[in-house]
Design an enzyme around this catalytic site. Structure first.
Site, PDB file in Angstrom:
ATOM      1  N   GLN A  15       6.465  -2.544   9.257  1.00  0.00           N
ATOM      2  CA  GLN A  15       5.960  -3.784   9.854  1.00  0.00           C
ATOM      3  C   GLN A  15       5.114  -3.525  11.088  1.00  0.00           C
ATOM      4  O   GLN A  15       4.270  -4.344  11.447  1.00  0.00           O
ATOM      5  CB  GLN A  15       7.132  -4.707  10.230  1.00  0.00           C
ATOM      6  CG  GLN A  15       7.910  -5.234   9.045  1.00  0.00           C
ATOM      7  CD  GLN A  15       7.133  -6.293   8.244  1.00  0.00           C
ATOM      8  OE1 GLN A  15       6.098  -6.802   8.678  1.00  0.00           O
ATOM      9  NE2 GLN A  15       7.621  -6.604   7.064  1.00  0.00           N
ATOM     10  N   CYS A  24      12.837 -10.559   0.746  1.00  0.00           N
ATOM     11  CA  CYS A  24      13.647  -9.839  -0.239  1.00  0.00           C
ATOM     12  C   CYS A  24      14.963 -10.560  -0.493  1.00  0.00           C
ATOM     13  O   CYS A  24      15.630 -10.292  -1.463  1.00  0.00           O
ATOM     14  CB  CYS A  24      13.933  -8.423   0.236  1.00  0.00           C
ATOM     15  SG  CYS A  24      12.438  -7.491   0.524  1.00  0.00           S
ATOM     16  N   THR A  76      10.172   1.599   0.245  1.00  0.00           N
ATOM     17  CA  THR A  76      11.498   1.720  -0.383  1.00  0.00           C
ATOM     18  C   THR A  76      11.716   3.131  -0.908  1.00  0.00           C
ATOM     19  O   THR A  76      12.778   3.737  -0.692  1.00  0.00           O
ATOM     20  CB  THR A  76      11.613   0.691  -1.534  1.00  0.00           C
ATOM     21  OG1 THR A  76      11.462  -0.618  -0.975  1.00  0.00           O
ATOM     22  CG2 THR A  76      12.946   0.783  -2.249  1.00  0.00           C
ATOM     23  N   ALA A 100       1.551   0.270   2.385  1.00  0.00           N
ATOM     24  CA  ALA A 100       0.174  -0.233   2.488  1.00  0.00           C
ATOM     25  C   ALA A 100       0.100  -1.754   2.491  1.00  0.00           C
ATOM     26  O   ALA A 100      -0.749  -2.343   3.165  1.00  0.00           O
ATOM     27  CB  ALA A 100      -0.655   0.313   1.321  1.00  0.00           C
ATOM     28  N   HIS A 101       1.010  -2.400   1.758  1.00  0.00           N
ATOM     29  CA  HIS A 101       0.793  -3.844   1.543  1.00  0.00           C
ATOM     30  C   HIS A 101       1.152  -4.717   2.737  1.00  0.00           C
ATOM     31  O   HIS A 101       0.913  -5.923   2.719  1.00  0.00           O
ATOM     32  CB  HIS A 101       1.495  -4.316   0.262  1.00  0.00           C
ATOM     33  CG  HIS A 101       2.979  -4.454   0.330  1.00  0.00           C
ATOM     34  ND1 HIS A 101       3.597  -5.663   0.501  1.00  0.00           N
ATOM     35  CD2 HIS A 101       3.978  -3.551   0.215  1.00  0.00           C
ATOM     36  CE1 HIS A 101       4.921  -5.498   0.479  1.00  0.00           C
ATOM     37  NE2 HIS A 101       5.171  -4.220   0.305  1.00  0.00           N
ATOM     38  N   ASN A 105      11.294  -7.100  10.264  1.00  0.00           N
ATOM     39  CA  ASN A 105      10.500  -7.991   9.421  1.00  0.00           C
ATOM     40  C   ASN A 105      10.846  -9.461   9.619  1.00  0.00           C
ATOM     41  O   ASN A 105      10.003 -10.329   9.413  1.00  0.00           O
ATOM     42  CB  ASN A 105      10.669  -7.609   7.950  1.00  0.00           C
ATOM     43  CG  ASN A 105      12.083  -7.233   7.590  1.00  0.00           C
ATOM     44  OD1 ASN A 105      12.684  -6.362   8.225  1.00  0.00           O
ATOM     45  ND2 ASN A 105      12.630  -7.879   6.579  1.00  0.00           N
ATOM     46  N   THR A 120       0.847  12.123 -11.147  1.00  0.00           N
ATOM     47  CA  THR A 120      -0.573  11.999 -10.781  1.00  0.00           C
ATOM     48  C   THR A 120      -0.734  10.894  -9.744  1.00  0.00           C
ATOM     49  O   THR A 120      -0.215   9.785  -9.913  1.00  0.00           O
ATOM     50  CB  THR A 120      -1.407  11.690 -12.046  1.00  0.00           C
ATOM     51  OG1 THR A 120      -1.170  12.739 -12.973  1.00  0.00           O
ATOM     52  CG2 THR A 120      -2.890  11.600 -11.726  1.00  0.00           C
TER      53      THR A 120
END
Ligand code: PLP
Length: 374
Positions: free
Chosen positions: A175, A320, A74, A194-195, A147, A231
């Protein structure tokens, strides 16, 4: 959650053991600030650098490509769209809502949607015709794989023609990256998260072909080559990198395993539930995804709830959008009516799923959907 059967990997994936291990190691041993020029800082920097290399290798990036870590897909999408100059943006109704919302915030962008084929595929020539039908666009956004349906788009047919026209291309590969090789030349902007590939939530990436030509999205301490201050979340980045390494080593064989499971699942469900339909047929699709329309008289929300009560997790559309009664924009763009859209289930498999799981799912869905019809 050990008894749960999870078939919603397009919403998110369980964190791979290798990623968990890398994250724990980063938390316990590499807790320094990667910007610090002492041993603790260097250890953390090494973790970030290693992850960056693994992710670039996973996507087979060209030499010189720049990867900026973000908080997810996003943010990467918002970064690119908020940086576009005023003008025409060509995209599809299939994109993640982040694309549409980020563009909608800009009153100086005119968004034009290319027509989508009935199976959810976008015709590259049709998109290029739209590009040529007005002033040169400031951006084209086309996702690599959807998706909801798993349909894979012809990015390879867009990269060169758009580059020849000097039109930048943003490709959301969230995806696709964990599931198939990215079989296209690098676009100007590639988005990852990553997820969806066995890494943790809250970390993603924006990859550009060379040094990014965008202003920073978040300013401050100048991290990530000045592109994204703050960071770096070293443990999350470590998990992303470790997951990318697993994906690179296993993606090919996982794809064919999941493809066989998906085809067998579809065949049995179509047989057990007369009047049901598979969406996206005739288009290339992600091997793990089945977009399945239940027979008339059913609703995916009722079936999904019944499956949930049985310990089986699936989705009734894009995660979503859950809770929203409106039919999915993706299905609507494919010419599917609101009533038909209310019957669509999304089943998305992952590494944890076995043939036995799929057999159990087919059995339960056939009984529940059969039993629920009037
Ligand atoms: N793009 C696609 C295609 C997605 O499926 C998702 C996740 O739902 C996103 C973007 C958003 O990703 P993130 O959760 O990393 O912001």
């Amino acid at each position: 959650m050990s008894d749960m059967l999870y078939l919603d990997h397009n919403a998110t994936t369980p964190v791979l053991p290798e990623a968990q291990e890398a994250m724990v190691k980063a938390v316990s041993e590499c807790w320094g600030n990667p910007s610090s020029s002492h041993a603790a800082g260097r250890a953390a920097r090494a973790v970030v650098d290693k992850a960056r290399r693994a992710i670039l290798e996973m996507i087979d990036a060209e030499r010189g490509a720049q990867l900026t870590f973000t908080s997810g897909a996003t943010e990467a999408i918002n970064h690119v769209i908020s940086s576009a100059p005023a003008g025409r943006v060509i995209t599809t109704a299939l994109e993640h809502v982040a694309v549409h919302e980020a563009a909608a915030r800009r009153s100086d962008l005119t968004v034009e949607l290319v027509e989508v084929e009935e199976n959810g595929h976008v015709d590259a020539l049709r998109l290029l015709d739209l590009v040529d039908a007005g002033d040169s666009p400031v951006l084209v956004c086309c996702m690599a794989a959807n998706n909801e349906t798993g349909v894979v788009q012809p990015i390879g047919e867009l990269v060169r023609p758009l580059r020849a026209r000097e039109v930048p291309l943003l490709v959301d590969a969230s995806q696709m990256a964990g599931r198939l090789n990215l079989n296209f030349e690098p676009p100007d902007y590639l988005v990852l998260t990553a997820h969806k590939l066995g890494g943790p939530k809250g970390v993603g990436a924006l990859v550009t072909r060379g040094p990014a030509d965008l202003p920073p999205f978040i300013v401050g301490g100048g991290q990530e080559s000045g592109m994204r201050a703050g960071t770096e979340p070293v443990p999350a980045i470590a998990g992303f990198g470790a997951a990318a390494q697993v994906v690179l080593e296993t993606r090919h064989e996982e794809a064919s395993r999941l493809w066989s499971l998906r085809e067998a699942m579809a065949k049995h469900l179509l047989h057990r539930l007369p009047g049901s339909r598979v969406l996206g047929l005739g288009a290339p699709r992600l091997p793990n995804t089945l977009s399945f329309m239940l027979p008339e008289g059913q609703t995916s929300s009722a079936v999904k709830a019944a499956l949930d009560a049985d310990g089986i997790c699936v989705s009734a559309g894009s995660s979503c959008h859950e809770g929203h009664a409106a039919p999915s924009a993706v299905l609507t763009a494919m010419g599917i009516s609101a009533e038909e859209a209310s019957r669509v289930l999304r089943i998305s498999m992952g590494r944890v799923n076995t043939a036995e799981d799929i057999g159990h799912f087919v059995e339960r869905l056939s009984v529940l959907a059969g039993g629920l019809s009037a």
